[in-house]
Design an enzyme around this catalytic site. Structure first.
Site, PDB file in Angstrom:
ATOM      1  N   CYS A   1      14.901  29.688  72.931  1.00 48.29           N
ATOM      2  CA  CYS A   1      14.077  30.830  72.552  1.00 48.29           C
ATOM      3  C   CYS A   1      14.800  32.108  72.946  1.00 48.29           C
ATOM      4  O   CYS A   1      15.319  32.197  74.063  1.00 48.29           O
ATOM      5  CB  CYS A   1      12.733  30.737  73.275  1.00 48.29           C
ATOM      6  SG  CYS A   1      11.598  32.072  72.844  1.00 48.29           S
TER       7      CYS A   1
ATOM      8  N   HIS B   1       6.706  26.356  67.245  1.00 43.93           N
ATOM      9  CA  HIS B   1       7.271  27.196  68.307  1.00 43.93           C
ATOM     10  C   HIS B   1       6.960  28.673  68.032  1.00 43.93           C
ATOM     11  O   HIS B   1       6.501  29.397  68.940  1.00 43.93           O
ATOM     12  CB  HIS B   1       8.788  26.951  68.379  1.00 43.93           C
ATOM     13  CG  HIS B   1       9.517  27.828  69.342  1.00 43.93           C
ATOM     14  ND1 HIS B   1      10.278  27.344  70.380  1.00 43.93           N
ATOM     15  CD2 HIS B   1       9.627  29.185  69.434  1.00 43.93           C
ATOM     16  CE1 HIS B   1      10.794  28.358  71.064  1.00 43.93           C
ATOM     17  NE2 HIS B   1      10.427  29.475  70.505  1.00 43.93           N
ATOM     18  N   GLU B   2       7.183  29.114  66.780  1.00 41.58           N
ATOM     19  CA  GLU B   2       6.951  30.525  66.451  1.00 41.58           C
ATOM     20  C   GLU B   2       5.469  30.877  66.508  1.00 41.58           C
ATOM     21  O   GLU B   2       5.094  31.926  67.034  1.00 41.58           O
ATOM     22  CB  GLU B   2       7.523  30.876  65.077  1.00 41.58           C
ATOM     23  CG  GLU B   2       9.031  30.686  64.945  1.00 41.58           C
ATOM     24  CD  GLU B   2       9.824  31.300  66.091  1.00 41.58           C
ATOM     25  OE1 GLU B   2       9.408  32.319  66.661  1.00 41.58           O
ATOM     26  OE2 GLU B   2      10.878  30.733  66.441  1.00 41.58           O
TER      27      GLU B   2
ATOM     28  N   HIS C   1       4.051  31.615  69.900  1.00 43.29           N
ATOM     29  CA  HIS C   1       4.275  32.982  70.411  1.00 43.29           C
ATOM     30  C   HIS C   1       3.095  33.899  70.080  1.00 43.29           C
ATOM     31  O   HIS C   1       2.825  34.852  70.816  1.00 43.29           O
ATOM     32  CB  HIS C   1       5.547  33.578  69.803  1.00 43.29           C
ATOM     33  CG  HIS C   1       6.822  33.136  70.458  1.00 43.29           C
ATOM     34  ND1 HIS C   1       7.084  33.340  71.802  1.00 43.29           N
ATOM     35  CD2 HIS C   1       7.917  32.523  69.952  1.00 43.29           C
ATOM     36  CE1 HIS C   1       8.294  32.868  72.083  1.00 43.29           C
ATOM     37  NE2 HIS C   1       8.814  32.363  70.991  1.00 43.29           N
TER      38      HIS C   1
HETATM   39 NI    NI Z   1      10.722  31.548  70.866  1.00 48.02          NI
END
Ligand code: NI
Length: 180
Positions: free
Chosen positions: A102, A144-145, A148
């Site tokens: 990341c 994963h995105e 966030h």
């Molecule tokens: Ni990330």
């Protein structure tokens, strides 16, 4: 276009729940500029995805680059996306583990198991509805995105930290060993 500064772990913006973007604002110069800047920033730092909170904008917007199968390196799994106000549905409980990194957690890699098939609903940069399915590594990148946008980083998803490695050691002891 401009390359934006990346928020690193410890910055509160990475731990907030990002707010939705009203659909009538997607076409505005501010949002279009943010998308352009995120794409340039992602390219500059060779990310495979980027979420707006990572450039200090707490809004529900994430982008991906073209995503290739990490096993073969050249099989396109999913063409690059701009995803506004995304929603995710898990299509299976079966999980697959991949190495993740990341831009906001620089220099580290770790394995994370996530559901391997997902369906996504979102809006694109023209404000059009988009729906698609993703699996394998593409499903991992998307999750994963989207994490966030809810203040979650991949470290939170690791069930144990034993695989956590610095990139240099990862490349030396893991990537070279042919493990995926
Ligand atoms: Ni990330």
């Amino acid at each position: 276009m401009a390359i934006r500064k990346i928020a690193r772990l410890g910055h509160p913006v990475l731990r907030q729940r990002a707010r939705e973007i009203p659909l009538d604002l997607i076409a505005t110069p501010d949002v279009q500029q943010l998308i352009d800047d995120m794409q340039e920033t992602m390219r500059e730092y060779e990310g495979v995805g980027l979420a707006a909170p990572q450039v200090h904008e707490s809004v529900r917007l994430a982008i991906t680059a073209d995503i290739y199968d990490p096993g073969t390196g050249n099989t396109l799994l999913l063409a690059g996306k701009v995803l506004v106000n995304p929603e995710i549905t898990f299509l299976t409980r079966a999980e697959e583990a991949y190495w993740e990194g990341c831009l906001s957690v620089p220099d580290l890699r770790g394995t994370v198991a996530r559901p391997r098939e997902i369906a996504v609903k979102a809006y694109d940069r023209e404000g059009r509805k988009v729906e698609f399915q993703a699996e394998g590594f593409a499903a991992t990148v998307i999750q994963h995105e989207f994490d966030h946008l809810d203040g979650i980083v991949f470290l939170d998803r690791m069930r144990d930290l034993k695989s956590l490695s610095f990139i240099k050691e990862f490349e030396r002891y893991v990537a070279d060993a042919g493990n995926e």
